[in-house]
Design a protein around this motif. Structure first.
Motif, PDB file in Angstrom:
ATOM      1  N   SER A  33     -13.744  -5.504   5.444  1.00 42.09           N
ATOM      2  CA  SER A  33     -12.631  -5.478   4.488  1.00 42.09           C
ATOM      3  C   SER A  33     -11.395  -6.176   5.035  1.00 42.09           C
ATOM      4  O   SER A  33     -10.674  -6.850   4.295  1.00 42.09           O
ATOM      5  CB  SER A  33     -12.286  -4.035   4.115  1.00 42.09           C
ATOM      6  N   THR A  34     -11.111  -5.997   6.347  1.00 38.47           N
ATOM      7  CA  THR A  34      -9.935  -6.656   6.912  1.00 38.47           C
ATOM      8  C   THR A  34     -10.226  -8.092   7.313  1.00 38.47           C
ATOM      9  O   THR A  34      -9.383  -8.749   7.922  1.00 38.47           O
ATOM     10  CB  THR A  34      -9.381  -5.870   8.121  1.00 38.47           C
ATOM     11  N   VAL A  35     -11.414  -8.576   6.963  1.00 34.10           N
ATOM     12  CA  VAL A  35     -11.700 -10.005   7.081  1.00 34.10           C
ATOM     13  C   VAL A  35     -11.346 -10.707   5.775  1.00 34.10           C
ATOM     14  O   VAL A  35     -10.997 -11.882   5.772  1.00 34.10           O
ATOM     15  CB  VAL A  35     -13.181 -10.253   7.433  1.00 34.10           C
ATOM     16  N   ASP A  36     -11.413  -9.981   4.642  1.00 33.02           N
ATOM     17  CA  ASP A  36     -11.215 -10.709   3.387  1.00 33.02           C
ATOM     18  C   ASP A  36     -10.389 -10.025   2.303  1.00 33.02           C
ATOM     19  O   ASP A  36      -9.618 -10.676   1.637  1.00 33.02           O
ATOM     20  CB  ASP A  36     -12.576 -11.123   2.802  1.00 33.02           C
ATOM     21  N   GLN A  37     -10.474  -8.714   2.079  1.00 35.68           N
ATOM     22  CA  GLN A  37      -9.944  -8.163   0.832  1.00 35.68           C
ATOM     23  C   GLN A  37      -8.870  -7.099   0.964  1.00 35.68           C
ATOM     24  O   GLN A  37      -8.256  -6.714  -0.029  1.00 35.68           O
ATOM     25  CB  GLN A  37     -11.089  -7.564   0.017  1.00 35.68           C
ATOM     26  N   ILE A  38      -8.599  -6.609   2.146  1.00 35.49           N
ATOM     27  CA  ILE A  38      -7.637  -5.521   2.310  1.00 35.49           C
ATOM     28  C   ILE A  38      -6.259  -5.839   1.700  1.00 35.49           C
ATOM     29  O   ILE A  38      -5.611  -4.943   1.151  1.00 35.49           O
ATOM     30  CB  ILE A  38      -7.514  -5.122   3.794  1.00 35.49           C
ATOM     31  N   PRO A  39      -5.749  -7.075   1.757  1.00 36.74           N
ATOM     32  CA  PRO A  39      -4.441  -7.317   1.128  1.00 36.74           C
ATOM     33  C   PRO A  39      -4.386  -6.912  -0.342  1.00 36.74           C
ATOM     34  O   PRO A  39      -3.387  -6.345  -0.796  1.00 36.74           O
ATOM     35  CB  PRO A  39      -4.244  -8.825   1.302  1.00 36.74           C
ATOM     36  N   LYS A  40      -5.468  -7.173  -1.096  1.00 34.56           N
ATOM     37  CA  LYS A  40      -5.472  -6.769  -2.509  1.00 34.56           C
ATOM     38  C   LYS A  40      -5.503  -5.259  -2.637  1.00 34.56           C
ATOM     39  O   LYS A  40      -4.827  -4.680  -3.490  1.00 34.56           O
ATOM     40  CB  LYS A  40      -6.675  -7.392  -3.230  1.00 34.56           C
ATOM     41  N   GLN A  41      -6.311  -4.616  -1.805  1.00 32.03           N
ATOM     42  CA  GLN A  41      -6.412  -3.166  -1.878  1.00 32.03           C
ATOM     43  C   GLN A  41      -5.110  -2.491  -1.445  1.00 32.03           C
ATOM     44  O   GLN A  41      -4.698  -1.490  -2.029  1.00 32.03           O
ATOM     45  CB  GLN A  41      -7.569  -2.677  -1.019  1.00 32.03           C
ATOM     46  N   LEU A  42      -4.474  -3.044  -0.413  1.00 28.69           N
ATOM     47  CA  LEU A  42      -3.231  -2.443   0.064  1.00 28.69           C
ATOM     48  C   LEU A  42      -2.117  -2.616  -0.962  1.00 28.69           C
ATOM     49  O   LEU A  42      -1.322  -1.692  -1.195  1.00 28.69           O
ATOM     50  CB  LEU A  42      -2.833  -3.075   1.400  1.00 28.69           C
ATOM     51  N   ALA A  43      -2.041  -3.777  -1.595  1.00 24.62           N
ATOM     52  CA  ALA A  43      -1.048  -3.985  -2.652  1.00 24.62           C
ATOM     53  C   ALA A  43      -1.262  -2.986  -3.783  1.00 24.62           C
ATOM     54  O   ALA A  43      -0.302  -2.416  -4.327  1.00 24.62           O
ATOM     55  CB  ALA A  43      -1.122  -5.418  -3.174  1.00 24.62           C
ATOM     56  N   ALA A  44      -2.535  -2.739  -4.148  1.00 21.79           N
ATOM     57  CA  ALA A  44      -2.839  -1.763  -5.198  1.00 21.79           C
ATOM     58  C   ALA A  44      -2.440  -0.355  -4.768  1.00 21.79           C
ATOM     59  O   ALA A  44      -1.914   0.433  -5.561  1.00 21.79           O
ATOM     60  CB  ALA A  44      -4.332  -1.818  -5.545  1.00 21.79           C
ATOM     61  N   GLU A  45      -2.675  -0.019  -3.504  1.00 23.99           N
ATOM     62  CA  GLU A  45      -2.302   1.294  -2.977  1.00 23.99           C
ATOM     63  C   GLU A  45      -0.791   1.512  -3.104  1.00 23.99           C
ATOM     64  O   GLU A  45      -0.326   2.578  -3.539  1.00 23.99           O
ATOM     65  CB  GLU A  45      -2.734   1.406  -1.512  1.00 23.99           C
ATOM     66  N   PHE A  46      -0.015   0.495  -2.744  1.00 23.81           N
ATOM     67  CA  PHE A  46       1.438   0.615  -2.796  1.00 23.81           C
ATOM     68  C   PHE A  46       1.971   0.619  -4.233  1.00 23.81           C
ATOM     69  O   PHE A  46       2.915   1.335  -4.550  1.00 23.81           O
ATOM     70  CB  PHE A  46       2.097  -0.542  -2.034  1.00 23.81           C
ATOM     71  N   MET A  47       1.354  -0.188  -5.101  1.00 23.48           N
ATOM     72  CA  MET A  47       1.892  -0.358  -6.453  1.00 23.48           C
ATOM     73  C   MET A  47       1.424   0.716  -7.432  1.00 23.48           C
ATOM     74  O   MET A  47       2.187   1.161  -8.297  1.00 23.48           O
ATOM     75  CB  MET A  47       1.513  -1.732  -6.993  1.00 23.48           C
ATOM     76  N   TYR A  48       0.136   1.133  -7.294  1.00 28.31           N
ATOM     77  CA  TYR A  48      -0.448   2.039  -8.286  1.00 28.31           C
ATOM     78  C   TYR A  48      -0.907   3.377  -7.692  1.00 28.31           C
ATOM     79  O   TYR A  48      -1.252   4.281  -8.431  1.00 28.31           O
ATOM     80  CB  TYR A  48      -1.636   1.369  -8.983  1.00 28.31           C
ATOM     81  N   GLY A  49      -0.948   3.457  -6.355  1.00 24.68           N
ATOM     82  CA  GLY A  49      -1.283   4.719  -5.715  1.00 24.68           C
ATOM     83  C   GLY A  49      -2.722   4.863  -5.280  1.00 24.68           C
ATOM     84  O   GLY A  49      -3.107   5.891  -4.735  1.00 24.68           O
ATOM     85  N   SER A  50      -3.553   3.831  -5.487  1.00 22.95           N
ATOM     86  CA  SER A  50      -4.955   3.886  -5.071  1.00 22.95           C
ATOM     87  C   SER A  50      -5.448   2.483  -4.760  1.00 22.95           C
ATOM     88  O   SER A  50      -5.172   1.538  -5.506  1.00 22.95           O
ATOM     89  CB  SER A  50      -5.823   4.498  -6.176  1.00 22.95           C
ATOM     90  N   ASP A  51      -6.201   2.362  -3.669  1.00 20.53           N
ATOM     91  CA  ASP A  51      -6.654   1.036  -3.239  1.00 20.53           C
ATOM     92  C   ASP A  51      -7.694   0.430  -4.173  1.00 20.53           C
ATOM     93  O   ASP A  51      -7.923  -0.777  -4.142  1.00 20.53           O
ATOM     94  CB  ASP A  51      -7.206   1.092  -1.813  1.00 20.53           C
ATOM     95  N   PHE A  52      -8.356   1.251  -4.998  1.00 26.36           N
ATOM     96  CA  PHE A  52      -9.320   0.702  -5.946  1.00 26.36           C
ATOM     97  C   PHE A  52      -8.728   0.568  -7.347  1.00 26.36           C
ATOM     98  O   PHE A  52      -9.436   0.221  -8.289  1.00 26.36           O
ATOM     99  CB  PHE A  52     -10.603   1.536  -5.980  1.00 26.36           C
ATOM    100  N   SER A  53      -7.434   0.808  -7.494  1.00 26.19           N
ATOM    101  CA  SER A  53      -6.769   0.542  -8.773  1.00 26.19           C
ATOM    102  C   SER A  53      -6.313  -0.917  -8.800  1.00 26.19           C
ATOM    103  O   SER A  53      -5.117  -1.220  -8.879  1.00 26.19           O
ATOM    104  CB  SER A  53      -5.586   1.497  -8.967  1.00 26.19           C
ATOM    105  N   ILE A  54      -7.281  -1.807  -8.722  1.00 29.43           N
ATOM    106  CA  ILE A  54      -7.006  -3.241  -8.743  1.00 29.43           C
ATOM    107  C   ILE A  54      -7.149  -3.720 -10.188  1.00 29.43           C
ATOM    108  O   ILE A  54      -8.205  -3.570 -10.793  1.00 29.43           O
ATOM    109  CB  ILE A  54      -7.981  -3.999  -7.831  1.00 29.43           C
ATOM    110  N   PRO A  55      -6.093  -4.279 -10.781  1.00 33.87           N
ATOM    111  CA  PRO A  55      -6.212  -4.763 -12.155  1.00 33.87           C
ATOM    112  C   PRO A  55      -7.206  -5.926 -12.235  1.00 33.87           C
ATOM    113  O   PRO A  55      -7.112  -6.888 -11.477  1.00 33.87           O
ATOM    114  CB  PRO A  55      -4.795  -5.229 -12.497  1.00 33.87           C
TER     115      PRO A  55
END
Length: 754
Positions: free
Chosen positions: A137-159
């Motif tokens: 995950s920290t090779v490719d996708q964590i930035p999207k998940q972390l942004a979702a965690e900060f913005m919506y409260g869950s790392d899988f709440s990716i629009p």
């Protein structure tokens, strides 16, 4: 005459995020033919070349079928009992002498395509109790998940882009025709994008490469690698400057809009054009088109994540979708309602709860960035990783500055792997447990149905029974959990842990006021699940207690039994608006200006990459993970592991098509065949990831014949996204020169670390 037993099986392909339906024909236990399942409601018969390779994977003679122990350079087949005894001795001695943090774990990408991995790896990790957890995950996708965690409260709440209904689709640093939609699950993405154009919509791509998606697009614009943040901020500037925002959209559910406006003031297109390579009027036109479209979606992926500002980029994309009125809206970007695995409960942010030992890198979503794995392994001191566990991973090829990791792994006290091959990483293991093939285990896409462009549910039973005595991965993981938890890894321990895991889920949900079984009797729920065990019991519970489930009230809801009766899967409908229901932030609102991300904007303003030549990766439809390079059907055709250069760079460097070039970075040097093409912008080189199958001890014959070059010998683990810790794999400063030898016939001739 012997009887011939012909069967047809329907299942979901687990090899990438697209979740295509398969129709698998077998005769007497042998796969004879695989094609797309035309009755699958999601993929409708579409299938990419990877799906056909399941036959070759299942029958591959290089695949590990029994536990193996290494003594020196030799491998020996042993019983499970012997293998677990060796692991117990190796891991327990390290834990007793150095503590639990002395055991590191790396989880590869295939685990998220594996029901056993998704459900039972957390149990093993909790039993182990080590902070040294790492994953792809920290090779490719964590930035999207972390942004979702900060913005919506869950790392899988990716629009997710509502691709089937949008009218304007802006794609940045992504190639969905090849990926079939990374973090945007959607089979036959080419067909979906053509349908967008057929209904009068527009597809616009911004990428340093004229990818397969860019070639289909109405417009394609080159952009300098690593500058997406400047481009995205200049889009925002234009939207505010020209009054193109729709600020009343979801206004009662949003915090931080005024701060975003203030930040955007520093990024006018007229100043950013020279930085990112797009002219100012093009940037302004794109902003106007997003705003004026009846519905639009902005989507960014690998190219935007695996660079120095991955988290900022991911955040900016969501901010643009919001201010243009396209968040949580049909045809814009929306949140899924998955049948299983999508339960929501309020929690604290999972970030910086602890730090790595050497570089003091913050934990992100429960793990440490893989960029610090090598230093945690080779730097002496208390807490140094001395034992290592890998599950379906090959970090020697997939992580930055991999030469350092190669060297560090050679000095481990003990290593155990769960894998199907002896690859560049597992060759260092003391014990390897065999992973069943996808055709020998059940499947349900817990992860990717949470990221899908439609709400879908599809269960796949095994096509073949495992060999007698062979363990499934969930059984191996529970035995390992028992072992590191100081129990003997017997079947009784496995059953006890399996029972405890389902009881834990039930007790957690009956206390969650957002759960459909809130306040129910746990004994009643447990009794309704009798007759199943392992992943099937867990999945049945998750389906029945999910949003479409029967909720254990005998009503006509979703259950595992219902999915078994519908082998082609069930379409649960298009995405629907879910705000405010989906919001789990401490304020219950969308946080448009998370403090950690806002603080990183200062770095964006102050840092520009002035290198003459930058390296990026690229992806091919036939390749998703390094182990796929051992399947002949996916390796057919010309050598794909080449360095792409624009002809103008070739002329400047006096390099011709087919020459061998020396590529050097701050940390490494490789030699690779050059392919000149106008499909890449000047000043940029591109080499695909996942190759480099030339190390001794690797037992993957087809891969070794197509060894290629390990581009991660050029990536520097100290170059990271400052927020998420994700390694920079795109936008690496390099120099390129022609070798004295000129030309070589195949792949790399030399790779070395500086």
């Amino acid at each position: 005459m012997d009887s011939v037993k012909e069967d047809v099986h329907y299942r979901t392909c687990p090899l990438c995020e697209a979740t295509c339906g398969l129709e698998i024909h077998t005769v007497n236990g042998e796969v004879t033919h695989i094609e797309g399942d035309k009755q699958d409601p999601f993929s409708k018969g579409y299938l990419c070349p990877k799906g056909f390779s399941l036959k070759e994977l299942h029958h591959d003679k290089d695949r590990i079928r029994k536990p193996m122990i290494r003594k020196g350079a030799e491998w020996f087949t042993v019983s499970y009992e012997e293998a677990f005894k060796e692991v117990r001795k190796g891991l327990r001695s390290v834990i007793e002498m150095h503590g639990r943090d002395a055991v590191g774990v790396y989880l590869g990408n295939p685990n998220v395509h594996n029901l056993s991995g998704m459900l039972y790896l957390p149990l093993f990790l909790r039993a182990l109790g080590s902070r040294n957890q790492y994953s792809a995950s920290t090779v490719d996708q964590i930035p999207k998940q972390l942004a979702a965690e900060f913005m919506y409260g869950s790392d899988f709440s990716i629009p997710i882009p509502d691709i089937d209904r949008t009218q304007y689709f802006l794609v940045i640093g992504a190639n969905p025709i090849v990926s079939n939609g990374s973090l945007m699950t959607g089979p036959n993405m080419r067909g979906r994008l053509k349908a967008l154009q057929d209904r009068g919509g527009r597809l616009v791509v911004v990428d340093p490469v004229r990818t397969a998606t860019a070639k289909l697009a109405d417009d394609h614009h080159f952009i300098k690698p690593g500058t997406d943040g400047y481009f995205l901020f200049s889009i925002l500037y234009t939207l505010f400057d020209e009054g193109l925002t729709k600020e009343t959209h979801l206004a009662q559910h949003v915090n931080g809009l005024s701060e975003v406006k203030k930040l955007a003031n520093d990024f006018p297109p007229e100043k950013m054009a020279a930085v990112c390579g797009l002219d100012a009027e093009t940037i302004r036109t794109i902003a106007r088109d997003i705003s004026s479209a009846t519905c639009a979606s902005v989507y960014g992926r690998m190219g935007t994540c695996t660079q120095a500002f991955g988290t900022v980029n991911s955040w900016l994309i969501d901010v643009i979708n919001y201010v243009t009125g396209n968040l949580d809206r049909e045809g814009g970007v929306m949140f899924t309602t998955p049948a299983a695995g999508g339960k929501m409960s309020k929690k604290g942010y999972r970030f910086d709860r602890f730090r790595s030992r050497v570089s003091r890198m913050p934990e992100v979503l429960g793990e440490l960035p893989v960029a610090c794995l090598a230093e945690e392994m080779d730097t002496p001191g208390e807490g140094q990783i001395r034992a290592f566990v890998t599950v379906a991973g090959n970090p020697v090829l997939s992580t930055p500055n991999s030469k350092r990791l190669q060297n560090a792994m050679e000095n481990l006290d003990f290593m155990v792997s769960v894998d199907c091959y002896i690859n560049e990483t597992t060759r260092n293991a003391n014990v390897i447990f065999p992973a069943p093939t996808p055709l020998e285990r059940s499947h349900y896409d817990l992860s990717f149905y949470q990221l899908s462009v439609r709400n879908i549910s599809h269960y796949s039973p095994p096509v073949f029974e495992k060999n007698e005595g062979q363990l499934d991965e969930w059984e191996i993981l529970l035995k390992l959990a028992a072992l590191v938890g100081e129990e003997e890894p017997h079947q009784d321990a496995v059953n006890k842990l399996d029972d405890a895991s389902i009881h834990y889920l039930i007790k957690k949900d009956i206390k969650n006021d957002r759960s459909p079984i809130y306040g129910r009797n746990p004994k009643e729920i447990s009794e309704a699940l009798e007759g199943r065990k392992g992943p099937e019991r867990m999945l049945d519970y998750m389906l029945r207690s999910g949003p479409y489930g029967d909720h254990f009230k005998q009503q006509d809801g979703l259950s595992l039994k219902k999915l078994e009766e519908n082998p082609h899967g069930i379409d649960l409908g298009a995405l629907k608006s879910r705000i405010p229901e989906v919001l789990l932030t401490h304020t219950g609102k969308i946080e448009l200006a998370p403090e950690l991300i806002v603080d990183d904007v200062t770095r964006l303003k102050n840092e520009t990459n002035k290198s003459d030549m930058l390296l990026i990766g690229r992806r091919n439809l036939r390749s998703n993970n390094s182990w796929m390079h051992n399947l002949p059907v996916l390796m057919k055709g010309k050598d794909r592991c080449t360095l792409w250069l624009n002809p103008t760079d070739g002329e400047r460097l006096k390099i011709q098509d087919g020459d061998v070039a020396v590529v050097e970075s701050e940390v490494g040097r490789i030699e690779v065949i050059v392919e000149l093409t106008n499909d890449i912008m000047p000043g940029v080189g591109s080499i695909p990831h996942g190759y480099g199958h030339d190390l001794s001890g690797v037992k993957m014959a087809v891969a070794k014949d197509n060894k290629g070059v390990n581009t991660n010998l050029l990536s520097d683990e100290k170059r990271r996204d400052a927020v998420s810790g994700t390694a920079v794999l795109n936008g690496i400063p390099i120099t390129v020169s022609k070798t004295k030898s000129g030309r070589e016939k195949h792949g790399t001739v030399r790779t070395e670390s500086i």
